[in-house]
Write a protein that holds these residues in place. Sequence first.
Motif, PDB file in Angstrom:
ATOM      1  N   THR A 137      -5.639 -50.173  77.289  1.00 45.07           N
ATOM      2  CA  THR A 137      -6.398 -49.469  76.253  1.00 45.07           C
ATOM      3  C   THR A 137      -7.805 -50.028  76.072  1.00 45.07           C
ATOM      4  O   THR A 137      -8.551 -49.557  75.225  1.00 45.07           O
ATOM      5  CB  THR A 137      -5.647 -49.521  74.901  1.00 45.07           C
ATOM      6  N   LEU A 138      -8.168 -51.007  76.835  1.00 45.37           N
ATOM      7  CA  LEU A 138      -9.486 -51.626  76.727  1.00 45.37           C
ATOM      8  C   LEU A 138     -10.545 -50.709  77.357  1.00 45.37           C
ATOM      9  O   LEU A 138     -10.466 -50.384  78.537  1.00 45.37           O
ATOM     10  CB  LEU A 138      -9.487 -52.984  77.422  1.00 45.37           C
ATOM     11  N   LYS A 139     -11.551 -50.303  76.579  1.00 46.92           N
ATOM     12  CA  LYS A 139     -12.567 -49.367  77.064  1.00 46.92           C
ATOM     13  C   LYS A 139     -13.826 -50.056  77.557  1.00 46.92           C
ATOM     14  O   LYS A 139     -14.568 -49.493  78.357  1.00 46.92           O
ATOM     15  CB  LYS A 139     -12.917 -48.361  75.959  1.00 46.92           C
ATOM     16  N   SER A 140     -14.119 -51.231  77.032  1.00 42.08           N
ATOM     17  CA  SER A 140     -15.265 -52.006  77.505  1.00 42.08           C
ATOM     18  C   SER A 140     -14.939 -53.477  77.330  1.00 42.08           C
ATOM     19  O   SER A 140     -14.014 -53.836  76.606  1.00 42.08           O
ATOM     20  CB  SER A 140     -16.536 -51.630  76.745  1.00 42.08           C
ATOM     21  N   LEU A 141     -15.710 -54.329  77.985  1.00 42.75           N
ATOM     22  CA  LEU A 141     -15.416 -55.760  77.940  1.00 42.75           C
ATOM     23  C   LEU A 141     -16.412 -56.517  77.063  1.00 42.75           C
ATOM     24  O   LEU A 141     -16.026 -57.152  76.089  1.00 42.75           O
ATOM     25  CB  LEU A 141     -15.409 -56.335  79.354  1.00 42.75           C
ATOM     26  N   PHE A 142     -17.678 -56.456  77.403  1.00 43.24           N
ATOM     27  CA  PHE A 142     -18.667 -57.289  76.708  1.00 43.24           C
ATOM     28  C   PHE A 142     -19.531 -56.474  75.748  1.00 43.24           C
ATOM     29  O   PHE A 142     -19.953 -55.364  76.092  1.00 43.24           O
ATOM     30  CB  PHE A 142     -19.622 -57.952  77.719  1.00 43.24           C
ATOM     31  N   PRO A 143     -19.853 -57.030  74.576  1.00 44.64           N
ATOM     32  CA  PRO A 143     -21.000 -56.516  73.825  1.00 44.64           C
ATOM     33  C   PRO A 143     -22.282 -56.925  74.545  1.00 44.64           C
ATOM     34  O   PRO A 143     -22.280 -57.829  75.379  1.00 44.64           O
ATOM     35  CB  PRO A 143     -20.892 -57.215  72.457  1.00 44.64           C
ATOM     36  N   VAL A 144     -23.393 -56.276  74.201  1.00 38.56           N
ATOM     37  CA  VAL A 144     -24.659 -56.558  74.875  1.00 38.56           C
ATOM     38  C   VAL A 144     -25.053 -58.020  74.738  1.00 38.56           C
ATOM     39  O   VAL A 144     -25.466 -58.674  75.703  1.00 38.56           O
ATOM     40  CB  VAL A 144     -25.767 -55.636  74.322  1.00 38.56           C
ATOM     41  N   SER A 145     -24.916 -58.572  73.533  1.00 39.87           N
ATOM     42  CA  SER A 145     -25.371 -59.948  73.320  1.00 39.87           C
ATOM     43  C   SER A 145     -24.568 -60.947  74.136  1.00 39.87           C
ATOM     44  O   SER A 145     -25.106 -61.922  74.651  1.00 39.87           O
ATOM     45  CB  SER A 145     -25.286 -60.307  71.834  1.00 39.87           C
ATOM     46  N   VAL A 146     -23.269 -60.721  74.256  1.00 35.21           N
ATOM     47  CA  VAL A 146     -22.439 -61.616  75.072  1.00 35.21           C
ATOM     48  C   VAL A 146     -22.847 -61.512  76.540  1.00 35.21           C
ATOM     49  O   VAL A 146     -22.995 -62.521  77.234  1.00 35.21           O
ATOM     50  CB  VAL A 146     -20.948 -61.292  74.892  1.00 35.21           C
ATOM     51  N   ALA A 147     -23.044 -60.291  77.019  1.00 37.57           N
ATOM     52  CA  ALA A 147     -23.432 -60.095  78.420  1.00 37.57           C
ATOM     53  C   ALA A 147     -24.748 -60.796  78.732  1.00 37.57           C
ATOM     54  O   ALA A 147     -24.937 -61.365  79.813  1.00 37.57           O
ATOM     55  CB  ALA A 147     -23.531 -58.608  78.722  1.00 37.57           C
ATOM     56  N   LYS A 148     -25.675 -60.769  77.786  1.00 33.44           N
ATOM     57  CA  LYS A 148     -26.976 -61.391  78.019  1.00 33.44           C
ATOM     58  C   LYS A 148     -26.921 -62.906  77.999  1.00 33.44           C
ATOM     59  O   LYS A 148     -27.842 -63.579  78.482  1.00 33.44           O
ATOM     60  CB  LYS A 148     -27.974 -60.898  76.971  1.00 33.44           C
ATOM     61  N   SER A 149     -25.849 -63.456  77.428  1.00 37.56           N
ATOM     62  CA  SER A 149     -25.766 -64.918  77.312  1.00 37.56           C
ATOM     63  C   SER A 149     -24.957 -65.569  78.426  1.00 37.56           C
ATOM     64  O   SER A 149     -24.759 -66.785  78.419  1.00 37.56           O
ATOM     65  CB  SER A 149     -25.142 -65.293  75.963  1.00 37.56           C
ATOM     66  N   LEU A 150     -24.487 -64.793  79.394  1.00 37.13           N
ATOM     67  CA  LEU A 150     -23.584 -65.321  80.427  1.00 37.13           C
ATOM     68  C   LEU A 150     -24.367 -66.043  81.530  1.00 37.13           C
ATOM     69  O   LEU A 150     -24.330 -65.666  82.700  1.00 37.13           O
ATOM     70  CB  LEU A 150     -22.745 -64.182  81.010  1.00 37.13           C
ATOM     71  N   GLU A 151     -25.010 -67.109  81.158  1.00 38.25           N
ATOM     72  CA  GLU A 151     -25.870 -67.829  82.100  1.00 38.25           C
ATOM     73  C   GLU A 151     -25.085 -68.655  83.107  1.00 38.25           C
ATOM     74  O   GLU A 151     -25.598 -68.972  84.186  1.00 38.25           O
ATOM     75  CB  GLU A 151     -26.822 -68.744  81.320  1.00 38.25           C
ATOM     76  N   GLN A 152     -23.834 -69.012  82.757  1.00 36.86           N
ATOM     77  CA  GLN A 152     -23.029 -69.857  83.642  1.00 36.86           C
ATOM     78  C   GLN A 152     -21.910 -69.081  84.350  1.00 36.86           C
ATOM     79  O   GLN A 152     -21.159 -69.670  85.126  1.00 36.86           O
ATOM     80  CB  GLN A 152     -22.398 -71.004  82.832  1.00 36.86           C
ATOM     81  N   LEU A 153     -21.801 -67.797  84.095  1.00 33.67           N
ATOM     82  CA  LEU A 153     -20.699 -67.022  84.657  1.00 33.67           C
ATOM     83  C   LEU A 153     -20.766 -67.018  86.184  1.00 33.67           C
ATOM     84  O   LEU A 153     -21.795 -66.679  86.768  1.00 33.67           O
ATOM     85  CB  LEU A 153     -20.742 -65.585  84.141  1.00 33.67           C
ATOM     86  N   GLU A 154     -19.644 -67.397  86.819  1.00 37.56           N
ATOM     87  CA  GLU A 154     -19.591 -67.482  88.276  1.00 37.56           C
ATOM     88  C   GLU A 154     -18.709 -66.406  88.895  1.00 37.56           C
ATOM     89  O   GLU A 154     -18.951 -65.985  90.022  1.00 37.56           O
ATOM     90  CB  GLU A 154     -19.086 -68.861  88.698  1.00 37.56           C
ATOM     91  N   SER A 155     -17.658 -65.975  88.177  1.00 39.52           N
ATOM     92  CA  SER A 155     -16.783 -64.947  88.730  1.00 39.52           C
ATOM     93  C   SER A 155     -16.290 -64.024  87.625  1.00 39.52           C
ATOM     94  O   SER A 155     -15.967 -64.471  86.518  1.00 39.52           O
ATOM     95  CB  SER A 155     -15.593 -65.571  89.468  1.00 39.52           C
ATOM     96  N   LEU A 156     -16.213 -62.729  87.947  1.00 36.92           N
ATOM     97  CA  LEU A 156     -15.725 -61.710  87.016  1.00 36.92           C
ATOM     98  C   LEU A 156     -14.759 -60.814  87.766  1.00 36.92           C
ATOM     99  O   LEU A 156     -15.118 -60.198  88.778  1.00 36.92           O
ATOM    100  CB  LEU A 156     -16.886 -60.893  86.459  1.00 36.92           C
TER     101      LEU A 156
END
Length: 513
Positions: A86-105
């Motif tokens: 039932t999940l329609k989206s994952l990140f809010p905009v602010s969270v997506a913009k702060s993912l400076e260390q994200l290595e894998s999704l």
Amino acid sequence: MNIFPPNMLRRLQNLKNLQKSGCNLVEEVFEVRGTNVDEICDKGSTQLRHLTLINLPKLKHVWTSDLEAILTFQNLCQVYISKCKTLKSLFPVSVAKSLEQLESLFINDCGSMEEIIALEEGLETTTKFVFPRITFLSLELLPKLKCFYPGKHTSEWPLLKSLTIRKCNKVKIIASNELSFPNTDELGHHVSIQQPLFLIEKDTLPNLKELNLDWNETMNQTNGRLFGEFFCKLEVLSLYGKDDKLIAVPSVFLEGLRYLKSLSVTNLFFDNEGQYAGTFERLTELKLYRMPKLMLLWKENPEQGRAFQNLGILRVIKCGRLKNLVPSSMHFRNLYSLSVVKCHGLISFATSSTVKSLVQLKQLYIFDCKRMREIVTNEGEGEAGDEICFNQLEDLYLNDLPSLRSFHLGNRTIKFPSLEDLCVTGCPEMKIFSNGVLSMPKLKKIGLDENKWWLERRELLPEEDVNSAIKRFWEENYDPCVQQLFTEKTDASTSEAGEKNGVDNLEDDLKED
């Protein structure tokens, strides 16, 4: 039900690893509501590095609102989301913009997901998303996914090396920003123009090395010739067609992929069959699976013969109309592993002259090819000639070949100086390995059986060769009258099938398991 209500956010700031699975009650993970949230939790970043959510069927939000003024998740390294229907989206905009260390999704099997980043209302300017450290992105089984972000945006992935997009049928996977898309459907009704997942610009994916992609009609519409220009650094490419429909891939799509080392193609065919070999000068691995229209892997000419000189691994599976596997013009000087499975159009594997180019072949596996009568043939070459020698071959497996009568029906000398493992199973017509002189000095055991896939090796008796071992196997396991009856029945069945079909047609090939 939520996992972290507002009064627990302070504790969350030190949490590094969060895993939740198999809960039917969770609707949200991080609840951020109310006017006093900023009083409960000091503003700052969390230490969360790994987020894993699996099989949460009622999950509607991971974050319930925008956290820009409260918390950031700039330390998040790995995100794994699966079976959250039932999940329609994952990140809010602010969270997506702060993912400076994200290595894998990794997002898999979320049937309601429409976008990765939720639309921020009231934002009219173009939003820029930069993921400076992500190297692995996989989106699979997301049937409602339409876009990465529904608003105006650009994205940058400077370190992305591996991209997988599978079973996301509504996504216009890749397109140039110069292309326009129709704003009407097949009935002429107006539809909103959808952005592609990635806008193709030369610096969008500068280090992409591996691409796993479902190919559909949209790819042809978005001009496949651009791929070689924008993805010229690709080393591993896997293309998948639809299970219920054959789609042609323009050969120009492959032009420019000069660094390609591994190519896998499933349930597709190229619009100019056999003419794309010149592209693959560095190719070391080629896998062809369920290509029912394929009749030639490559066409006979000296120029293309040099193109596959670095190929080390070749897998050909369920290509029912394939007539010729190893033509005389091709040079496979580095091929060391070759597998052929369910290619019912092949009557033989190679001619005695083309075998000479397989100087490095160490593994040869031929399974379930119903019409194959011999492995190496003299067809078109006569009986006279040099000996047949597989100098480096160590493993030879022949399984479920009901028409196979012999490895070689001629009288040439055959040498296997390095062969150590030989298995022959499900080959009821094979009463002798070869009519000529046979040399296998290192072979001490042989696997023989009518049906078993994994079988015990039989010790060769003193002074016994493979021909004698096969003869002894038949004498020990089958009464001569039963052998004759079975042989006649097999001959009749094979003949009837051949008269009726000649070779497996397209529909039969598609229906095979």
